[in-house]
Design a protein around this motif. Structure first.
Motif, PDB file in Angstrom:
ATOM      1  N   ILE A 139      54.912  37.099  16.872  1.00 13.23           N
ATOM      2  CA  ILE A 139      55.810  36.672  15.802  1.00 13.23           C
ATOM      3  C   ILE A 139      55.707  35.184  15.483  1.00 13.23           C
ATOM      4  N   LYS A 140      55.696  34.374  16.498  1.00 18.72           N
ATOM      5  CA  LYS A 140      55.674  32.928  16.325  1.00 18.72           C
ATOM      6  C   LYS A 140      54.485  32.487  15.477  1.00 18.72           C
ATOM      7  N   ALA A 141      54.726  31.531  14.589  1.00 14.76           N
ATOM      8  CA  ALA A 141      53.649  31.018  13.738  1.00 14.76           C
ATOM      9  C   ALA A 141      52.488  30.522  14.585  1.00 14.76           C
ATOM     10  N   GLU A 142      51.275  30.946  14.217  1.00 17.11           N
ATOM     11  CA  GLU A 142      50.036  30.583  14.910  1.00 17.11           C
ATOM     12  C   GLU A 142      49.989  31.140  16.334  1.00 17.11           C
ATOM     13  N   SER A 143      50.693  32.233  16.575  1.00 17.14           N
ATOM     14  CA  SER A 143      50.619  32.901  17.876  1.00 17.14           C
ATOM     15  C   SER A 143      49.274  33.623  17.999  1.00 17.14           C
ATOM     16  N   PRO A 144      48.869  34.007  19.214  1.00 16.03           N
ATOM     17  CA  PRO A 144      47.539  34.598  19.422  1.00 16.03           C
ATOM     18  C   PRO A 144      47.244  35.814  18.550  1.00 16.03           C
ATOM     19  N   LYS A 145      48.250  36.670  18.325  1.00 18.11           N
ATOM     20  CA  LYS A 145      48.060  37.865  17.504  1.00 18.11           C
ATOM     21  C   LYS A 145      49.111  37.908  16.394  1.00 18.11           C
ATOM     22  N   GLU A 146      49.258  36.802  15.709  1.00 13.87           N
ATOM     23  CA  GLU A 146      50.299  36.691  14.687  1.00 13.87           C
ATOM     24  C   GLU A 146      50.168  37.785  13.628  1.00 13.87           C
ATOM     25  N   ILE A 147      51.276  38.485  13.390  1.00 14.47           N
ATOM     26  CA  ILE A 147      51.290  39.536  12.375  1.00 14.47           C
ATOM     27  C   ILE A 147      51.749  38.951  11.040  1.00 14.47           C
ATOM     28  N   ASN A 148      51.418  39.649   9.978  1.00 13.02           N
ATOM     29  CA  ASN A 148      51.707  39.175   8.626  1.00 13.02           C
ATOM     30  C   ASN A 148      53.080  39.671   8.169  1.00 13.02           C
ATOM     31  N   ILE A 149      54.111  38.879   8.417  1.00 16.27           N
ATOM     32  CA  ILE A 149      55.463  39.213   7.978  1.00 16.27           C
ATOM     33  C   ILE A 149      56.045  38.029   7.205  1.00 16.27           C
ATOM     34  N   ASP A 150      57.102  38.289   6.451  1.00 18.22           N
ATOM     35  CA  ASP A 150      57.690  37.234   5.634  1.00 18.22           C
ATOM     36  C   ASP A 150      58.499  36.249   6.475  1.00 18.22           C
ATOM     37  N   TYR A 151      58.754  35.098   5.889  1.00 16.58           N
ATOM     38  CA  TYR A 151      59.454  34.012   6.580  1.00 16.58           C
ATOM     39  C   TYR A 151      60.855  34.445   7.032  1.00 16.58           C
ATOM     40  N   HIS A 152      61.568  35.154   6.179  1.00 16.21           N
ATOM     41  CA  HIS A 152      62.930  35.576   6.502  1.00 16.21           C
ATOM     42  C   HIS A 152      62.950  36.464   7.747  1.00 16.21           C
ATOM     43  N   THR A 153      62.044  37.425   7.806  1.00  9.50           N
ATOM     44  CA  THR A 153      61.984  38.329   8.960  1.00  9.50           C
ATOM     45  C   THR A 153      61.600  37.577  10.223  1.00  9.50           C
ATOM     46  N   ARG A 154      60.656  36.646  10.089  1.00  7.57           N
ATOM     47  CA  ARG A 154      60.221  35.858  11.242  1.00  7.57           C
ATOM     48  C   ARG A 154      61.379  35.028  11.813  1.00  7.57           C
ATOM     49  N   GLU A 155      62.137  34.404  10.929  1.00 10.64           N
ATOM     50  CA  GLU A 155      63.274  33.590  11.371  1.00 10.64           C
ATOM     51  C   GLU A 155      64.396  34.443  11.957  1.00 10.64           C
ATOM     52  N   GLN A 156      64.592  35.603  11.394  1.00 11.05           N
ATOM     53  CA  GLN A 156      65.613  36.520  11.898  1.00 11.05           C
ATOM     54  C   GLN A 156      65.286  36.950  13.330  1.00 11.05           C
ATOM     55  N   ILE A 157      64.028  37.244  13.578  1.00  9.07           N
ATOM     56  CA  ILE A 157      63.606  37.637  14.922  1.00  9.07           C
ATOM     57  C   ILE A 157      63.725  36.459  15.883  1.00  9.07           C
ATOM     58  N   LYS A 158      63.378  35.284  15.412  1.00 17.32           N
ATOM     59  CA  LYS A 158      63.485  34.082  16.239  1.00 17.32           C
ATOM     60  C   LYS A 158      64.904  33.917  16.769  1.00 17.32           C
ATOM     61  N   ARG A 159      65.888  34.212  15.923  1.00 22.52           N
ATOM     62  CA  ARG A 159      67.286  34.115  16.345  1.00 22.52           C
ATOM     63  C   ARG A 159      67.681  35.277  17.262  1.00 22.52           C
ATOM     64  N   SER A 160      67.210  36.455  16.930  1.00 20.95           N
ATOM     65  CA  SER A 160      67.662  37.640  17.661  1.00 20.95           C
ATOM     66  C   SER A 160      67.106  37.740  19.084  1.00 20.95           C
ATOM     67  N   VAL A 161      65.926  37.146  19.334  1.00 25.83           N
ATOM     68  CA  VAL A 161      65.361  37.243  20.681  1.00 25.83           C
ATOM     69  C   VAL A 161      66.141  36.414  21.699  1.00 25.83           C
ATOM     70  N   LYS A 162      67.038  35.582  21.221  1.00 30.78           N
ATOM     71  CA  LYS A 162      67.883  34.818  22.148  1.00 30.78           C
ATOM     72  C   LYS A 162      68.872  35.733  22.857  1.00 30.78           C
ATOM     73  N   THR A 163      69.323  36.760  22.160  1.00 30.20           N
ATOM     74  CA  THR A 163      70.167  37.814  22.753  1.00 30.20           C
ATOM     75  C   THR A 163      69.624  39.148  22.245  1.00 30.20           C
ATOM     76  N   PRO A 164      68.485  39.574  22.739  1.00 33.31           N
ATOM     77  CA  PRO A 164      67.768  40.714  22.168  1.00 33.31           C
ATOM     78  C   PRO A 164      68.447  42.068  22.380  1.00 33.31           C
ATOM     79  N   THR A 165      68.197  42.952  21.431  1.00 30.83           N
ATOM     80  CA  THR A 165      68.576  44.355  21.546  1.00 30.83           C
ATOM     81  C   THR A 165      67.315  45.187  21.345  1.00 30.83           C
ATOM     82  N   MET A 166      67.421  46.480  21.515  1.00 31.63           N
ATOM     83  CA  MET A 166      66.246  47.337  21.354  1.00 31.63           C
ATOM     84  C   MET A 166      65.788  47.398  19.889  1.00 31.63           C
TER      85      MET A 166
END
Length: 209
Positions: A139-166
């Motif tokens: 997910i992280k920008a320039e990560s080893p296997k970065e997937i092609n997703i939009d900025y909004h989704t990337r930022e949303q995941i960045k926040r959610s992994v702090k208290t992750p759910t399934m």
């Protein structure tokens, strides 16, 4: 705890090895990787090599328990019905993954499979640790296997992994599935790998008849 699973691998020169995968959630994916180069290399695309191609694919699962005991023409034809049908087939998934690896475009299927495994995690500690690793790898920008997703989704995941759910990767997984459905999957159906496999299975059935 999952038992260790013995798996028979037929090598390039016909010898047989036995590899034991212990309690490892990605064992089926690791096994596919062992023959990734062999399944999609041009050496196996000629009609004369069709039997070797099918044999190696079936040997990857020769010691696993499943209703799909052998690769069949009917099952292989059904891969063209939908991406979902392809991924439901152990042989279909293996062949599709290796096709994508040959194109150096396997980050989407790897992410999708990783998410499927992630959603099975019960321990909150393991989920937190795994979520962070998935973020760093895909997910992280320039990560080893970065997937092609939009900025909004990337930022949303960045926040959610702090208290992750399934469900924290669900939106990204849907995006990636859509990309594969529209791009990678049609290319796979047109590929020499898939067409040659169908031709050799059809020829084998005709010989039996």
């Amino acid at each position: 705890m999952l038992p260790a699973v013995p798996l028979k691998i037929v090598g390039l020169h016909g010898f047989t090895d036995r590899v034991v995968f212990a309690n490892y959630p990605h064992a089926r994916h690791a096994l596919v990787d062992l023959l990734a180069a062999n399944l999609t290399c041009s050496h196996f695309l000629s009609p004369n090599r069709g039997k070797n191609f099918m044999c190696r694919l079936q040997c990857m699962f020769s010691h696993t328990s499943s209703s799909e005991s052998r690769l069949s023409l009917e099952d292989t034809q059904q891969w063209s019905q939908s991406l979902e049908r392809l991924l439901e087939s152990k042989y279909g998934l293996a062949t599709f993954r290796n096709f994508l690896k040959s194109e150096y475009s396997d980050e989407n299927i790897e992410f999708w499979l990783t998410c499927e495994d992630y959603k099975k995690i019960k321990s909150s500690f393991r989920m937190s640790s795994r979520a962070k690793k998935i973020y760093e790898q895909f997910i992280k920008a320039e990560s080893p296997k970065e997937i092609n997703i939009d900025y909004h989704t990337r930022e949303q995941i960045k926040r959610s992994v702090k208290t992750p759910t399934m469900h924290c990767f669900n939106d990204a997984q849907k995006i990636v599935y859509g990309l594969m459905e529209r791009d990678s999957y049609p290319r796979f159906l047109r590929s020499d790998v898939y067409r040659t496999l169908l031709e050799n299975l059809a020829a084998a059935d005709a010989t039996k008849g």
